[in-house]
Design an enzyme around this catalytic site. Structure first.
Site, PDB file in Angstrom:
ATOM      1  N   SER A 102     100.853  71.651  32.781  1.00 30.24           N
ATOM      2  CA  SER A 102     100.259  72.323  33.933  1.00 30.24           C
ATOM      3  C   SER A 102     101.116  73.494  34.410  1.00 30.24           C
ATOM      4  O   SER A 102     101.291  74.475  33.704  1.00 30.24           O
ATOM      5  CB  SER A 102     100.036  71.298  35.049  1.00 30.24           C
ATOM      6  OG  SER A 102      99.293  71.825  36.103  1.00 30.24           O
ATOM      7  N   ASP A 243      97.036  78.447  37.041  1.00 33.68           N
ATOM      8  CA  ASP A 243      98.262  77.855  36.524  1.00 33.68           C
ATOM      9  C   ASP A 243      98.141  77.708  35.012  1.00 33.68           C
ATOM     10  O   ASP A 243      97.170  78.172  34.408  1.00 33.68           O
ATOM     11  CB  ASP A 243      98.568  76.521  37.213  1.00 33.68           C
ATOM     12  CG  ASP A 243      97.567  75.434  36.861  1.00 33.68           C
ATOM     13  OD1 ASP A 243      96.449  75.764  36.451  1.00 33.68           O
ATOM     14  OD2 ASP A 243      97.908  74.239  37.007  1.00 33.68           O
ATOM     15  N   ASP A 245      97.368  75.477  32.840  1.00 30.40           N
ATOM     16  CA  ASP A 245      96.201  74.881  32.185  1.00 30.40           C
ATOM     17  C   ASP A 245      94.901  75.180  32.917  1.00 30.40           C
ATOM     18  O   ASP A 245      93.853  74.626  32.585  1.00 30.40           O
ATOM     19  CB  ASP A 245      96.383  73.373  31.999  1.00 30.40           C
ATOM     20  CG  ASP A 245      96.423  72.610  33.319  1.00 30.40           C
ATOM     21  OD1 ASP A 245      96.739  73.225  34.359  1.00 30.40           O
ATOM     22  OD2 ASP A 245      96.145  71.400  33.311  1.00 30.40           O
ATOM     23  N   ASP A 247      93.548  74.503  35.741  1.00 29.19           N
ATOM     24  CA  ASP A 247      92.768  73.573  36.553  1.00 29.19           C
ATOM     25  C   ASP A 247      92.982  73.819  38.040  1.00 29.19           C
ATOM     26  O   ASP A 247      92.428  73.110  38.881  1.00 29.19           O
ATOM     27  CB  ASP A 247      93.061  72.114  36.187  1.00 29.19           C
ATOM     28  CG  ASP A 247      94.500  71.682  36.476  1.00 29.19           C
ATOM     29  OD1 ASP A 247      95.338  72.551  36.803  1.00 29.19           O
ATOM     30  OD2 ASP A 247      94.785  70.477  36.352  1.00 29.19           O
TER      31      ASP A 247
END
Length: 446
Positions: A102, A243, A245, A247
């Site tokens: 992440s 960010d 990833d 999400d």
């Protein structure tokens, strides 16, 4: 039995050190594959990743583990986390895997698992998988004739792109808007600029040159200063930063003022309430959301329901009680009408829909409430349980007494790093600072 490997968002740690090693990834895949396999045929898992160098190590290890227990593997390549949840359901897979840490730096990596419904696994299921990892691997390996196969899904990004676009009203376009998009050199570096361009915006792209080492490095949602600078320099209407990833997302308005997930939740809640789309007149957030958001929602007859920190806990509460909007101030926005997890791109389109429909500048549209003074500080520790120390507990009790009924104090261990997070909020900024300083000093002294 408590979980040893899984934290608040999957398994995470320094790459090539336990538990984020090829050997552990192999055992994890075998245990998870054995648990989710439906029978001798048609067992399928999808695997996505972000742009970290260590993804090249973990992806084949996971693939080998799944194949060894008879599961076919579909490799998605670099793709946002929410796309893994979506494609797990779309492809009728038994399991989805995202290789990502992440917002963490490239040195870290992690593994997130999704069930066949596209939702992240529960604590109980993760515990069962950990137990399975302790079993004799010979008991779950299949015969050589029953091994799975692996293939790449070449149009994975295209499928996800069209899915995200479907959340935006067909009657609207982004024509005339100039948007700065910071992809953090992460999983959305290709799909995010294409999305906004195809919907009509002029796009200025940042963080779209990943090299395996630069993910989240001085860019993206955790370092939005670059975004704000570029928005002002470009004279853009809006900036958004994802960010690693993708999400989660944070914004800045045309003046360069940063806007967090609480303001976004407040905007979407108000918009959906007026349109009759908000289920049960409530929003699910964590204990970290600002008291100002709670007061704002209460003024509209809406409830703010709080959970422990972690978007998975927000999702669990939403699923249990039928709510369709939730999130975190960090920018995880979950809209169950569209997705099974936080999706930075779909959240961005909800904000842009409000911007286009309203016609006012972002500085006005995204100023939903006045935040209550809030201070968060992190204290790194080297093992042990500092929050159990008598001196720390005494400092916490004293802080709660000083804040009284008009303030809040939240203290917790990070689920992904060796940190104690100390947060206080209330109407008196000076008092908030004093309370946090005292507690931080007491923890550091242990």
């Amino acid at each position: 039995m408590g979980r040893k490997l899984f934290g608040t968002d999957g398994i995470r740690g320094t790459a090539n050190q336990e538990p984020v090693t090829a050997a552990t990834a192999l055992r994890l895949a075998m245990a998870a594959g054995a648990q989710f396999a439906r029978g001798p045929k048609h067992n399928l898992v999808v695997i996505g990743k972000d742009t970290r160098l260590s993804g090249y190590m973990l992806e084949p290890a996971l693939t080998s583990g799944f194949i060894s227990v008879g599961m076919d593997v579909v490799l998605l390549g670099p793709i946002p986390t929410p796309a893994v949840g979506m494609l797990t359901r779309s492809l009728r897979a038994d399991l989805g895997v995202m290789i990502s840490a992440s917002h963490n730096p490239f040195e870290d990596n992690g593994i997130k698992l999704f069930g066949p419904d596209g939702f992240k696994l529960s604590d109980a299921v993760e515990t069962d998988i950990e137990l399975g990892m302790e079993e004799d691997p010979d008991r779950i390996r299949v015969d050589g004739s029953e091994l799975g196969k692996a293939r790449r899904l070449d149009d994975a990004l295209g499928r996800y792109l069209e899915f995200v676009k479907s959340s935006f009203p067909r009657r609207l376009q982004l024509d005339g808007l100039k948007i700065v998009v910071d992809c953090a050199h992460g999983a959305a570096y290709r799909v995010a600029p294409d999305l906004f361009y195809e919907l009509g915006a002029e796009v200025v792209s940042l963080g779209v040159e990943p090299d395996g080492f630069n993910i989240n490095l001085a860019c993206g949602a955790t370092a939005p200063e670059l975004l704000a600078e570029q928005v002002r320099a470009e004279g853009a209407d809006l900036g958004l930063a994802l960010d690693g990833d993708a999400d989660r997302v944070v914004f800045c308005d045309e003046t360069g003022r940063l806007v967090d997930g609480d303001q976004v939740m407040g905007l979407i809640a108000s918009t959906w309430k007026q349109a009759g789309r908000l289920n049960s007149d409530a929003v699910v957030a964590t204990v970290m959301s600002n008291l100002g958001l709670e007061r704002c929602l209460q003024g509209q007859g809406l409830d703010l329901l709080r959970t422990p920190v972690g978007d998975r806990y927000v999702v669990e509460r939403m699923r249990q009680e039928g709510y369709n909007l939730g999130g975190e101030p960090s920018g995880h926005i979950i809209m169950s009408d569209f997705t099974t997890t936080g999706d930075g791109l779909i959240a961005a389109l909800q904000v842009l829909e409000a911007l286009v429909t309203d016609g006012r500048p972002a500085s006005e549209v995204l100023s939903v409430f006045e935040p209550v003074p809030q201070l968060l500080r992190n204290v790194r520790f080297n093992g042990g349980e500092p929050l159990e120390a008598g001196s720390v507990q005494a400092a916490i009790r004293e802080g709660e007494n000083r804040l009284g009924a008009g303030g809040r104090l939240v203290i917790r261990k990070s689920g992904t790093e060796p940190l104690i997070r100390v947060m206080a909020e209330g109407d008196d900024a000076t008092l908030i600072g004093d309370v946090v300083d005292d507690i931080v000093q007491s923890i550091a002294a242990v």
